[in-house]
Design a protein around this motif. Structure first.
Motif, PDB file in Angstrom:
ATOM      1  N   GLU A  90      18.811  68.401 -17.118  1.00 54.94           N
ATOM      2  CA  GLU A  90      17.853  67.417 -16.480  1.00 54.94           C
ATOM      3  C   GLU A  90      16.642  68.442 -15.877  1.00 54.94           C
ATOM      4  O   GLU A  90      16.814  69.686 -16.184  1.00 54.94           O
ATOM      5  CB  GLU A  90      18.352  66.490 -15.756  1.00 54.94           C
ATOM      6  CG  GLU A  90      17.566  65.631 -14.982  1.00 54.94           C
ATOM      7  CD  GLU A  90      16.933  66.240 -13.864  1.00 54.94           C
ATOM      8  OE1 GLU A  90      16.183  65.150 -13.671  1.00 54.94           O
ATOM      9  OE2 GLU A  90      17.204  67.035 -13.620  1.00 54.94           O
ATOM     10  N   ARG A 114      14.101  62.096 -18.420  1.00 64.00           N
ATOM     11  CA  ARG A 114      14.579  63.056 -16.907  1.00 64.00           C
ATOM     12  C   ARG A 114      15.593  64.506 -18.363  1.00 64.00           C
ATOM     13  O   ARG A 114      15.825  65.253 -17.482  1.00 64.00           O
ATOM     14  CB  ARG A 114      14.976  62.894 -16.012  1.00 64.00           C
ATOM     15  CG  ARG A 114      13.943  62.222 -15.120  1.00 64.00           C
ATOM     16  CD  ARG A 114      14.154  61.793 -13.878  1.00 64.00           C
ATOM     17  NE  ARG A 114      14.437  63.030 -13.019  1.00 64.00           N
ATOM     18  CZ  ARG A 114      13.567  63.812 -12.888  1.00 64.00           C
ATOM     19  NH1 ARG A 114      12.162  63.518 -12.331  1.00 64.00           N
ATOM     20  NH2 ARG A 114      13.924  65.407 -12.044  1.00 64.00           N
ATOM     21  N   SER A 146       6.217  65.390 -17.296  1.00 65.40           N
ATOM     22  CA  SER A 146       7.078  64.620 -17.317  1.00 65.40           C
ATOM     23  C   SER A 146       6.605  63.236 -16.544  1.00 65.40           C
ATOM     24  O   SER A 146       6.183  62.506 -17.708  1.00 65.40           O
ATOM     25  CB  SER A 146       8.420  64.473 -17.254  1.00 65.40           C
ATOM     26  OG  SER A 146       8.404  65.470 -15.907  1.00 65.40           O
TER      27      SER A 146
END
Length: 381
Positions: free
Chosen positions: A236, A315, A367
């Protein structure tokens, strides 16, 4: 189902922390809170029945401020109210200054806590002082060693990069020292400047200077390279583990498993509905006593579910399963976002393989920006 227990008390508030936590005034406050938790556990046990629970997580705040007797009462109440499954992962967050007691650590292990998460944040004393942490680097290492002595075979160490006064070299040195301890899991979080925290105020005033963006980018990328070269898998954005030691509780969140949050400020998502307990202790106490918990639940809309699927999946290293998106949204992700995907691929921010779209390491670094571009075009049927 996942179970989360929130313990909102801390001995003092760290300069950067924006999470819901309160200064612990005395043991009576903790005991009163424990009694409320026990009542809430019993309430949901009656309401939900003997639901199977695969993971239990004590977060905070500082759960290691709970006494062993208090923790035992909670775990027994949970075992009565729910069906705690064999092989349950039981995690507890701890600060080094609150658990430098070998007997306390052995007691945790005997109660069934099998995963310890230590909030080191740094192994540089100057940085720890800037963050207003109560421990120093030496104490952090001592507590890790004590946890090993107590029998813990699954230990996570939390670290923060992008700290005031931190350079790339000092970050990599902290990471190297942490790796030398040989933990099973390391969580590396970029410093987040939030709200009106004391640290945020000094950054806004110019009193505190953060590392430049390009330096922070190198901290993330070079840190990930170091961790992977030493046998850690990045599963992650912020989480790295040795094979077989990924946090099952957090993985459950990212996979969309239902969860029940207990305690003031805890969030729950069950049956497509989400609610949050009050962060005010008096309000929380009233709802517990009146047995009106969860009455503020909101139904998640199809659009919200699709957005969460994208956000949570991207993620992770596994990324977004494209068929799962089609099932949820009734559309083809690659067609719906064709132009954006082309740009992201050209810039090597994503990769597509085996029916999944994943962020590259460079993509993980930005992200939030990528997700913002996906969301406006995302609509569920």
């Amino acid at each position: 189902m996942l179970l989360y227990i929130h313990v909102p008390f801390c001995r003092s508030k760290c300069a950067y922390c924006s999470f819901f936590s309160l200064p612990l005034s005395d043991q009576l406050s903790l005991n009163a809170y424990l009694n409320l938790l026990l009542k809430e556990i019993a309430f949901w046990g009656r309401r939900l029945g003997s639901v199977p629970v695969s993971s239990l997580y004590f977060g905070g705040g500082t759960p290691s401020l709970l006494s062993l007797a208090g923790l035992e009462r909670i775990i027994r109440a949970l075992d009565t109210a729910f069906s705690l499954q064999p092989g349950l992962e039981c995690s507890l967050e701890a600060n080094p200054d609150s658990c430098e007691d070998p007997e306390y650590l052995r007691g945790l292990k005997s109660l069934g806590v099998n995963r310890l998460s230590l909030g080191l944040q740094s192994l540089d004393n100057a940085q720890l002082r800037r963050l207003e942490r109560r421990h120093d680097a030496a104490q952090g290492v001592r507590v890790f060693d004590l946890a090993r002595w107590a029998g813990f075979e699954n230990i996570n160490l939390d670290l923060i990069w992008g700290l005031p006064g931190q350079c790339l070299r000092s970050w990599l040195q902290t990471l190297d020292k942490t790796l030398s301890l040989q933990p099973e899991h390391i969580a590396c979080y970029g410093l987040s400047i939030e709200g009106d925290t004391p640290l945020a105020q000094t950054v806004v005033s110019g009193e505190t200077t953060l590392p430049a963006e390009d330096v922070q980018a190198k901290m993330f990328l070079r840190g990930a390279e170091m961790l992977e070269s030493r046998g850690f898998l990045q599963y992650e954005i912020s989480n790295f583990s040795r094979m077989g030691y990924a946090c099952r509780h957090n993985q459950g969140y990212w996979d969309g498993v239902e969860y029940l949050g207990l305690g003031a400020g805890a969030v729950s998502t069950l049956g497509g509905r989400r609610w949050e307990n009050p962060k005010n202790l008096n309000q929380y106490a009233r709802l517990v006593r009146w047995e009106r918990l969860g009455e503020n639940a909101q139904e998640l809309t199809p659009s919200e579910r699709v957005k969460e699927l994208i956000m949570l999946s991207l993620r992770t290293a596994c990324g977004l399963e494209l068929k799962a998106y089609t099932r949820a949204a009734g559309k083809t992700f690659l067609r719906e976002h064709a132009r954006l995907i082309q740009v992201l691929r050209q810039n090597e921010l994503i990769r597509i393989s085996e029916g999944r779209l994943r962020l590259t390491k460079a993509g993980m670094l930005v992200s939030n920006s990528i997700l913002e571009h996906f969301f406006p075009a995302t609509q569920a049927p």
